[in-house]
Design a protein around this motif. Structure first.
Motif, short mmCIF file in Angstrom:
data_model
loop_
_atom_site.label_atom_id
_atom_site.label_comp_id
_atom_site.label_asym_id
_atom_site.label_seq_id
_atom_site.Cartn_x
_atom_site.Cartn_y
_atom_site.Cartn_z
N PRO C 87 0.82 -1.21 0.00
CA PRO C 87 0.00 0.00 0.00
C PRO C 87 0.86 1.26 0.00
CG PRO C 87 -0.71 -1.54 1.71
CD PRO C 87 0.60 -2.03 1.20
N PRO C 88 0.57 2.23 -0.88
CA PRO C 88 1.36 3.46 -0.92
C PRO C 88 1.03 4.37 0.26
CG PRO C 88 -0.41 3.57 -2.53
CD PRO C 88 -0.48 2.21 -1.90
N GLU C 89 1.96 5.29 0.58
CA GLU C 89 1.77 6.22 1.69
C GLU C 89 1.30 7.57 1.16
OE1 GLU C 89 5.38 4.32 4.39
OE2 GLU C 89 5.32 6.48 4.01
N PHE C 90 0.60 8.31 1.99
CA PHE C 90 0.09 9.63 1.59
C PHE C 90 0.39 10.68 2.63
CE2 PHE C 90 -2.58 8.48 -2.04
CZ PHE C 90 -2.70 7.11 -1.88
N ASP C 91 0.66 11.91 2.17
CA ASP C 91 0.67 13.06 3.09
C ASP C 91 -0.74 13.58 3.15
OD1 ASP C 91 3.57 13.59 1.46
OD2 ASP C 91 3.54 13.81 3.64
N GLY C 92 -1.09 14.24 4.25
CA GLY C 92 -2.37 14.98 4.27
C GLY C 92 -3.61 14.12 4.48
N VAL C 93 -4.05 13.44 3.43
CA VAL C 93 -5.33 12.70 3.57
C VAL C 93 -5.22 11.60 4.60
CG1 VAL C 93 -6.69 12.86 1.46
CG2 VAL C 93 -4.61 11.53 1.45
N PHE C 137 3.51 3.83 8.57
CA PHE C 137 2.97 2.57 9.11
C PHE C 137 4.00 1.46 8.81
CE2 PHE C 137 -1.97 3.18 8.72
CZ PHE C 137 -1.87 4.47 9.20
N SER C 138 4.14 0.53 9.76
CA SER C 138 5.02 -0.61 9.50
C SER C 138 4.33 -1.53 8.48
CB SER C 138 5.26 -1.39 10.79
OG SER C 138 4.06 -2.04 11.18
N GLY C 139 5.07 -2.51 7.98
CA GLY C 139 4.50 -3.45 7.01
C GLY C 139 3.23 -4.11 7.53
N GLY C 140 3.32 -4.58 8.78
CA GLY C 140 2.16 -5.24 9.38
C GLY C 140 0.99 -4.28 9.54
N GLU C 141 1.31 -3.05 9.94
CA GLU C 141 0.26 -2.05 10.15
C GLU C 141 -0.42 -1.70 8.82
OE1 GLU C 141 2.56 0.94 12.06
OE2 GLU C 141 2.28 0.10 14.07
N SER C 165 2.03 -10.87 4.43
CA SER C 165 3.48 -10.59 4.55
C SER C 165 3.75 -9.53 5.61
CB SER C 165 4.06 -10.17 3.21
OG SER C 165 3.35 -9.09 2.68
N GLY C 166 4.75 -9.76 6.40
CA GLY C 166 5.13 -8.82 7.47
C GLY C 166 4.29 -8.98 8.71
N VAL C 167 3.48 -10.03 8.77
CA VAL C 167 2.59 -10.19 9.93
C VAL C 167 3.05 -11.39 10.77
CG1 VAL C 167 0.20 -10.61 10.63
CG2 VAL C 167 0.67 -9.25 8.61
N ASP C 168 2.98 -11.24 12.11
CA ASP C 168 3.41 -12.35 12.97
C ASP C 168 2.29 -13.37 13.17
OD1 ASP C 168 3.16 -10.29 15.99
OD2 ASP C 168 1.61 -11.25 14.76
N VAL C 169 2.60 -14.43 13.89
CA VAL C 169 1.65 -15.54 14.04
C VAL C 169 0.31 -15.10 14.62
CG1 VAL C 169 1.22 -17.64 15.40
CG2 VAL C 169 3.29 -17.43 14.07
N ASP C 170 0.36 -14.27 15.66
CA ASP C 170 -0.90 -13.81 16.24
C ASP C 170 -1.69 -12.99 15.23
OD1 ASP C 170 0.53 -13.29 19.53
OD2 ASP C 170 -0.66 -14.97 18.70
N GLY C 171 -0.94 -12.20 14.48
CA GLY C 171 -1.57 -11.40 13.43
C GLY C 171 -2.23 -12.30 12.40
N LEU C 172 -1.55 -13.37 12.05
CA LEU C 172 -2.11 -14.29 11.06
C LEU C 172 -3.41 -14.89 11.57
CD1 LEU C 172 1.01 -16.20 9.71
CD2 LEU C 172 -0.28 -14.39 8.60
N LYS C 173 -3.44 -15.20 12.84
CA LYS C 173 -4.68 -15.76 13.41
C LYS C 173 -5.81 -14.77 13.25
CE LYS C 173 -2.83 -18.88 16.95
NZ LYS C 173 -2.00 -18.48 18.08
N GLN C 174 -5.48 -13.48 13.54
CA GLN C 174 -6.50 -12.43 13.41
C GLN C 174 -6.97 -12.33 11.96
OE1 GLN C 174 -4.59 -8.99 15.14
NE2 GLN C 174 -6.46 -8.39 16.17
N ILE C 175 -6.03 -12.41 11.06
CA ILE C 175 -6.39 -12.29 9.64
C ILE C 175 -7.27 -13.46 9.22
CG2 ILE C 175 -5.49 -12.38 7.28
CD1 ILE C 175 -3.05 -10.84 8.24
N ALA C 176 -6.90 -14.65 9.65
CA ALA C 176 -7.69 -15.83 9.29
C ALA C 176 -9.12 -15.67 9.82
CB ALA C 176 -7.05 -17.10 9.86
N ALA C 177 -9.23 -15.16 11.06
CA ALA C 177 -10.57 -14.97 11.65
C ALA C 177 -11.38 -13.98 10.82
CB ALA C 177 -10.43 -14.48 13.08
N ILE C 178 -10.73 -12.90 10.39
CA ILE C 178 -11.44 -11.88 9.61
C ILE C 178 -11.88 -12.46 8.26
CG2 ILE C 178 -11.19 -9.68 8.38
CD1 ILE C 178 -9.38 -8.79 10.74
N ILE C 179 -10.99 -13.23 7.64
CA ILE C 179 -11.35 -13.86 6.36
C ILE C 179 -12.57 -14.75 6.55
CG2 ILE C 179 -10.62 -15.54 4.63
CD1 ILE C 179 -7.79 -14.43 4.88
N ASN C 180 -12.54 -15.52 7.60
CA ASN C 180 -13.69 -16.40 7.86
C ASN C 180 -14.96 -15.61 8.10
OD1 ASN C 180 -12.15 -18.72 7.52
ND2 ASN C 180 -11.55 -18.76 9.68
#
Lengths: 438, 340, 234
Positions: C87-93, C137-141, C165-180
């Motif tokens: 994702p690209p970064e933006f000033d302002g908006v 924002f960091s990669g995970g953020e 990419s850039g997400v840790d194991v707990d983050g992956l669990k969160q992502i999987a939950a959201i996908i579901n």
């Protein structure tokens, strides 16, 4: 004021055609008329006219080993160069084994149609070719000292590479026609015709001793469509010299001009290479390194003009200031309307090694093309106590540590230099920082 | 106490020896400001224009300007009718018809203050100098709104006392405007943060900072927005003196051109190695194709994506001045030059 | 249904996608795997409408409508969301400004609190909503920011380009939950992933294996099992 008769004398001595004399006289008029440029530091109170050597200054600068300044002699000894090279560098001999050079280097070039001659010879032997480009790339009217240069120019090299000829070995002009490059007002003109490729190296990392103390040279480069020219200067002028250089390249369609500019010595140095990206898709990369070790002023920079669409420029400038040294970077990136999708990135880092040294950066970006992409970043870094302590704990003394820090800092630029230059440069830097020179 | 009369005398003496600028501004442009318009304005009678939020005085407790510095300042101080001391939180400086308004205001700021300054050249050319003393320990938030339909010169010198904090937001809308913000951090532990934007027209804005004390922080961020036929400049130098230590300085200069000339020249002079940070950058703010695509995939059409981006961008730079109607209308005027 | 019919695509004078057919229905999780350079990202970008990708033949249908020539914002409005790989970064908006404006809900008082809720669901501090979009924002953020946007914009078809990419194991669990959750909410989710850890946490309805711009193999969850067992090729 300089009298026109001096200019006529120079022109006659070289049997120059009228058109060249005319260029000189017009330039002289400009010199006499133009005001002292106010943006130059280090030349206040300098009476330039007293410093001009009218009588053929290019001949051997020293007549005996003993005549060389002690610091330079010591350095050459440290550099561990072969005897003949030492003598050559010291100017005690006028060329390396010239037979070898002719058969191994100059003859093969000639067979390819490459013209590599002293500038004076080229004016006589290839007048139409020279006239097409001479003074058209870097104009005499630019400022007072460029005008002076064109009035008094003498020496220098003319290089012409025919269409499609790609030279894979660099032309280390210094070793072939060095006396031509030793002049006070030498003029080098490089023309790379369509699709050709050449790497020209001017100068040498080891310090050079000159009898004159004011140098006002010029380099003009023309890169025709699809041509590639890499121009490397590594200069290590001795500390009594004020070095002024007028350098410009014009890049036509899809041409690529690479500048590598390394400046180690000189009391005051004023050099701003500039590139005009005139053809669509033209590109330039400029790598500039400047060391000001001791109470000297280095005033340098890069000027780039984006005229055509899809042009790209990248500048990397690194300067190191220590022991009261001053480094100044003046940059200009001018992106004109119509230079659609022009891209320019400049990065400027300064390393200041102690509390007496300075670094100043003056970049100007002037843009009226909406689709242009431009970034300029600059940081000033110091050699911290932590870094010093770390290196000392490995057994290095303070000076050696500083030398290493400098080498690390300029890593990127060293990569662009031919191997032997890089290694001599390393040695010179090491010597510089362990009290070898200056 | 320094009397205005003495200042006038000193300036009159210096006037003949001064010039608008001793050096060319850049290798390609002799002058970023059109000084001839100011020279022409010198033929008008001098007046105090209109000043509100400050009291007139003919003596000052502090005066830090150098009339000898350039022709504009020398003329300004040699013809200054009188000076003012700010005594409210809103100071408005206006010009007056058929005259060249010359104003000098002294600000002594301590404690926690929110000050709003407007410098307006609606009816005639003007020149104003502001001497701003930010006392030790003070926390000042300042907004400076500059707008003119006539030639306008504004020169502000800010002096930061120990452990003081100054935050400045600025917006410039002018047709021939020269603005000079000069920050002096000679004490210790002070902090300056400046953020501003120049929108359209012709203006030359200089943000200089001189740091000679210890552990001072300065952050400058300014962007210029230039539409066809505009000429908008941001430049300035941060000078970190040899005597300073622990300085943390950064200048961020940016520009957005839709066809007008935009100039960005953030400069840095570092005279010591004792710095925590000394950096500057210059960049264009236009959106890349990737950024536009990203906004489109959120559902924003390209032209709307551009205009909301530019709007928010300018708002970010001008801070609390974003709610000013004049700024809002300037943003709209610039947005009209964006590609559809 | 999101249908990709016989699609061939060119970018920068290179043919990157050859005759691809793909289907995605609401309430389905479809996974796209393949080595780097196989065309996974190119396919997602083409579906989303990146103008650099030229459709040489074939078409894309969204709920029966041919969207092949539509600009990206119109496709988004019709029910498509693409989570960018970088994702690209933006000033302002700010994130808030972009989402509220895009959803046309700037005047909706409930919208902002929905944003805050979405932020906590993806594990981002609500303050991120009011920061310039993705800046610093960091990669995970940045990945979490993409998911937040997917949740808030609530589009029928969600394309996730390497959301792991850039997400840790707990983050992956969160992502999987959201996908579901997205799938249970009857969204069609098209997931491009290299990450065995994430792939093991989800149950796709269909899996496509891409190689050199073509579909090498397609089938049910068993395809994924085979791919995971064989190990990843890059």
């Amino acid at each position: 004021m300089i009298d026109p008769s001096i200019v006529r004398e120079i022109s006659e001595a070289h049997n120059e055609p009228d058109w060249m004399l005319k260029i000189r006289l017009n330039a002289l008029e400009l010199y006499n008329r133009l005001p002292e440029p106010k943006w130059i530091h280090g030349v206040e109170g300098l009476n330039v006219e007293d410093l001009i050597l009218y009588k053929d200054p290019g001949v051997r600068p020293a007549t005996s080993w003993e005549e060389l300044p002690e610091d330079i002699r010591r350095l050459y000894e440290r550099l561990n160069l072969p005897e003949y090279e030492k003598e050559y560098l010291a100017g005690l001999s006028t060329s390396l084994d010239s037979e070898t050079i002719y058969s191994r280097v100059l003859e093969p070039l000639r067979e390819k149609g490459v013209i590599l001659e002293p500038m004076h010879d080229a004016v006589l032997n290839y007048p139409d070719l020279v006239r097409k480009y001479f003074s058209r790339i870097f104009p005499p009217a630019e400022h007072k000292y460029s005008a002076l240069h064109y009035a008094l120019w003498s020496g220098g090299v003319f290089l012409y590479v025919p269409p499609g000829v790609k030279l894979d070995l660099p032309i280390e002009a210094f070793f072939y026609i060095s006396t031509e490059l030793e002049g006070q007002f030498e003029h080098t003109l490089i023309v790379a015709d369509r699709g050709s490729e050449v790497h020209f190296i001017e100068g040498c990392s080891a310090p050079r001793f000159r009898k004159f103390s004011f140098h006002d040279g010029a380099v003009e480069i023309y890169a025709a469509e699809n041509a590639y020219v890499k121009f490397t200067t590594v200069q290590n002028w001795s500390k009594n010299i004020i070095n002024f250089n007028n350098k410009r390249a014009i890049a036509e369609r899809n041409a690529f001009v690479e500048w590598v500019e390394g400046s180690i010595g000189a009391k005051t140095s004023i050099v701003y290479p500039s590139v005009v990206l005139r053809g669509e898709g033209a590109r330039t990369t400029m790598n500039v390194f400047s060391l000001s070790h001791g109470p000297y002023v280095k005033d340098g920079g890069a000027k780039i003009f984006h005229v055509a669409p899809n042009t790209r420029s990248t500048v990397v400038s690194k300067s190191v200031s220590s022991d009261g040294g001053v480094n100044i970077y003046r940059g200009l990136v001018r992106i004109l309307k119509g230079a659609k999708n022009a891209f320019s990135h400049v990065s400027c880092d300064s390393l200041i090694l102690d509390g007496e040294s300075e670094a100043s950066t003056y970049p100007h970006a002037q843009v009226d093309e909406p689709t242009a992409v431009f970034t300029h970043e600059a940081t000033t870094v110091r050699f911290s106590e932590d870094q010093l302590f770390y290196l000392q704990s490995r057994g290095l003394n303070e000076e050696e540590a500083k030398g290493l820090a400098v080498l690390g800092f300029i890593q990127d630029i060293l990569r662009g230099l031919p191997l032997e230059y890089a290694s001599v440069l390393r040695e010179v830097l090491n010597a510089d920082f362990s009290g070898g020179v200056g | 106490m320094i009397s205005i009369e003495k200042i006038r005398e000193r300036a009159k003496k210096a006037l003949p020896k001064t010039s608008f600028q001793p050096y060319g501004d850049s290798p390609t442009v002799k002058s970023y400001t059109d000084w001839s318009a100011f020279e022409n304005a010198f033929s008008l009678p001098a007046s105090s224009g209109k000043v509100s939020g400050a009291t007139a005085t003919d003596k000052l407790t502090s005066f830090s300007f150098q009339p000898e510095e350039n022709r504009m300042l020398a003329y300004h101080f040699s013809h200054l009718p009188g000076a003012f001391v700010a005594d409210s939180d809103t100071i408005i400086l206006e010009s007056e018809r058929n005259s060249l308004a010359l104003q000098h205001v002294l600000f002594c700021l301590d404690g926690d203050r929110n000050v709003h300054i407007e410098d307006l050249a609606s009816t005639g050319p003007k020149s104003a100098t502001l001497d701003m003393l930010v006392r030790p320990g003070a926390h000042v938030n300042l907004s400076v709104f500059i707008s003119g339909q006539h030639s306008q010169y504004l020169h502000i010198r800010y002096h930061l006392g120990d452990s003081s904090e100054l935050s400045v937001n600025s917006a410039v809308l002018g047709i021939n405007t020269h603005v000079h913000h000069e920050f002096f951090l000679n004490g210790s532990g002070s902090r300056v943060s400046y953020s501003g934007a120049s929108i359209r027209g012709r203006s030359d804005l200089i943000t200089n900072a001189f740091v000679s004390g210890n552990d001072n922080v300065i952050r400058i961020a300014h962007a210029v927005f230039s539409a066809p036929d505009d000429f908008v400049v941001h430049r300035g130098a941060i000078r970190v003196a040899r005597t300073s230590s622990g300085t943390d300085a950064d200048m961020d200069s940016a520009f957005y051109t839709t066809g007008g000339l935009a100039v960005s020249a953030p400069m840095l002079e570092v005279l010591t190695d004792n710095v925590i940070r000394a950096s500057h950058r210059s960049r264009d703010l236009s959106l890349s194709d990737e950024q536009i695509l990203y906004l489109q995939t959120r559902g924003l059409p390209a032209s709307e994506a551009l205009s909301v981006y530019v709007e928010k961008l300018i708002e970010q730079y001008v801070g609390n001045l974003a709610s000013d109607e004049r700024v809002i209308s300037a943003i709209k005027s610039f947005s009209e030059s964006l590609p559809r | 249904m999101l249908e990709v019919e016989n699609l061939s695509v060119r970018v920068d004078e290179k043919d990157v996608i050859h005759d691809i057919d793909l289907l995605l229905s609401p309430g389905e999780l479809v996974v796209l795997v393949g080595p780097n350079g196989s065309g996974k990202s190119s396919l997602l970008r083409t579906i989303a409408g990146d103008p650099r990708y030229k459709v040489v033949s074939g078409r894309i249908l969204l709920d029966g409508e041919d969207i092949t020539r539509l600009p990206p914002d119109e496709r988004a409005r019709k029910g498509l969301f693409l989570a960018f790989q970088t994702p690209p970064e933006f000033d302002g908006v700010t994130l808030a400004t972009v989402l509220l404006r895009a959803a046309g809900r700037e005047r909706d008082p409930k919208a902002f609190s929905e944003l805050v809720q979405a932020a906590s669901r993806v594990g981002l501090d609500p303050s991120y909503i009011s920061r310039p979009l993705n800046k610093g924002f960091s990669g995970g953020e940045k990945k979490r920011s993409e998911l937040l946007q997917a949740l808030f914009l609530n589009k029928k078809y969600v394309l996730l380009d390497e959301i792991d990419s850039g997400v840790d194991v707990d983050g992956l669990k969160q992502i999987a939950a959201i996908i579901n959750d997205l799938v249970s909410a009857e969204k069609g989710v098209l997931l491009v992933s290299h990450n065995p850890a994430l792939l093991q946490m989800i149950s796709p309805n269909r899996v496509y294996v891409l190689r050199d711009g073509r579909i090498e193999r397609s089938g049910g969850p068993e395809v994924l099992e085979d791919v995971l067992k064989a190990g990843f090729y890059d």
